[in-house]
Structures are given as C-alpha cells and as structure tokens.
Design an enzyme around this catalytic site. Structure first.
Site, PDB file in Angstrom:
ATOM      1  CG  HIS A 173      11.261  -2.356   4.488  1.00 29.36           C
ATOM      2  ND1 HIS A 173      10.068  -2.120   4.367  1.00 29.36           N
ATOM      3  CD2 HIS A 173      11.473  -3.671   5.277  1.00 29.36           C
ATOM      4  CE1 HIS A 173       9.067  -3.213   4.835  1.00 29.36           C
ATOM      5  NE2 HIS A 173      10.200  -4.102   5.342  1.00 29.36           N
ATOM      6  CB  ALA A 197       1.605   0.034   6.331  1.00 31.54           C
ATOM      7  NE  ARG A 213      10.213   6.373   8.382  1.00 32.12           N
ATOM      8  CZ  ARG A 213       9.477   5.922   7.542  1.00 32.12           C
ATOM      9  NH1 ARG A 213       9.418   5.129   6.655  1.00 32.12           N
ATOM     10  NH2 ARG A 213       8.327   6.602   7.632  1.00 32.12           N
ATOM     11  NE  ARG A 221       3.911   6.709   1.567  1.00 38.58           N
ATOM     12  CZ  ARG A 221       4.320   5.521   2.067  1.00 38.58           C
ATOM     13  NH1 ARG A 221       4.855   4.275   1.229  1.00 38.58           N
ATOM     14  NH2 ARG A 221       4.122   4.979   3.210  1.00 38.58           N
ATOM     15  N   PRO A 253       0.857  -1.191   0.043  1.00 41.38           N
ATOM     16  CG  PRO A 253      -0.026  -1.281   2.053  1.00 41.38           C
ATOM     17  CD  PRO A 253       0.495  -2.072   1.095  1.00 41.38           C
ATOM     18  CG  ASN A 254      -0.143   4.144   1.221  1.00 46.67           C
ATOM     19  OD1 ASN A 254      -1.182   4.877   0.546  1.00 46.67           O
ATOM     20  ND2 ASN A 254      -0.239   3.882   2.465  1.00 46.67           N
ATOM     21  CG  ASN A 256       8.334  -2.139   0.220  1.00 41.78           C
ATOM     22  OD1 ASN A 256       7.845  -2.193   1.348  1.00 41.78           O
ATOM     23  ND2 ASN A 256       8.991  -1.140   0.060  1.00 41.78           N
ATOM     24  CE1 TYR A 316       8.937   4.933   2.690  1.00 38.74           C
ATOM     25  CE2 TYR A 316       7.525   6.729   2.962  1.00 38.74           C
ATOM     26  CZ  TYR A 316       7.916   5.724   3.355  1.00 38.74           C
ATOM     27  OH  TYR A 316       7.527   5.037   4.631  1.00 38.74           O
ATOM     28  CD  GLU A 355      10.068  -7.375   5.078  1.00 41.02           C
ATOM     29  OE1 GLU A 355       9.397  -8.704   5.380  1.00 41.02           O
ATOM     30  OE2 GLU A 355      10.218  -6.677   6.153  1.00 41.02           O
TER      31      GLU A 355
END
Ligand code: DQA
Length: 152
Positions: free
Chosen positions: A99, A76, A106, A17, A9-10, A73, A22, A97
């Site tokens: 990111h 969230a 963070r 964004r 998502p996103n 990825n 990012y 995975e």
C-alpha cells in the site's frame, strides 16, 4: 524469475489522484523504478492494473503458471474482497501486499486487510518505494527457496 505486479482499482489514476496521499508519481514511474531494480536483480517484472475484481483474480490465477512471485496492491478491494484473498490462497505463489499510503493511520476501515493473511508479508506507507521493497523481499524469499539447505 518472473514477478507479477498486480494493481487494483483507481491506481491507473496514480499521479493525479489525491496527490497529497498518494504522491505525484504515476504508474509508469512505478514501472520504470521496478524495471530498473529488476534488471539489477536479474528478474523480470510484469505490471498489470485493472479496475475489475475478476480481472485481478484471473491475473492471480495466471501467476500460478507464469510467475514465481506476486506483488499486489489490491487498492480498495483490500478491505473487502474475499474472492481476491481466496485466489491468493489458491495459488502456491508467494505474494507481498503493498500500500502506497499508510492504511493504518487513515480511516478505520482501511486498517482492515482481508487479503493480507493470504500474503507472505506486506509493506505500507512507504510511497511507491514500497513496490521496490516488495521486489527485494520476494527476490530474497524465492532465492532461499531455490537454495538447498546444507546439512551441518
Ligand atoms: C491503497 C489504500 C487503499 O485503502 C485505497 O483504497 C487505494 C490505495 C494504497 O496503495 O495506499 O486505492 O491501496
């Protein structure tokens, strides 16, 4: 060899964004970079993005029949989707995975990945280059699996 690249998502908003976190490259730039490297490595990559958990799970299930590796990825969902973790564990396809941001520097909730234990490895904090690093890792991993060990 075909690798599925699954984005959660996103990530369709990549580029606009929170660029301070990012970066300014969008998902089509990720696709372009991956396709360049894939052709160098003689691999096919298929990119997929969804904002829905179920569609991500369906893509992981499809990978069982259609791909030799997964780059994921989960965005969230990383931090709470047991369903995505279960799907990764259910298919016998190695996953890496990725990111884009450094999830460990963070907010504290981002440093927990419930999906990572279902993956062979992970890359974080390397920006969109992380996808290419993951592709190189998977290419090496699957090539080793295909090469029979010499008995000496
Ligand atoms: C992300 C990190 C997640 O915490 C966040 O929810 C994302 C993107 C990353 O690529 O850095 O959507 O997965």
């Amino acid at each position: 060899m075909r690798i599925f690249v699954i984005n959660g998502p996103n990530l369709n908003l990549l580029g606009s964004r929170q660029p301070e976190i990012y970066g300014t490259a969008d998902l089509s730039a990720v696709q372009e970079k991956l396709e360049d490297l894939a052709s160098e490595l003689d691999i096919e990559v298929q990119l997929f993005q969804s904002n829905s958990e179920g569609e991500i799970i369906d893509a992981i299930h499809r990978a069982a029949d259609e791909a030799e590796g997964i780059i994921i990825n989960p965005a969230a969902y990383t931090h709470y989707s047991i369903a995505i973790r279960d799907a990764l564990q259910a298919v016998k396809v190695p996953a890496v995975e990725v990111h884009i941001s450094s999830i460990h520097s963070r907010e504290q909730f981002r440093s927990i990945s419930v999906t990572a234990p279902a993956c062979a490895g992970g890359i974080w904090g390397m920006g969109i280059d992380g996808y290419c690093l993951a592709l190189r890792a998977l290419a090496g991993m699957t090539a080793r699996e295909r090469t029979p060990e010499t008995s000496q």
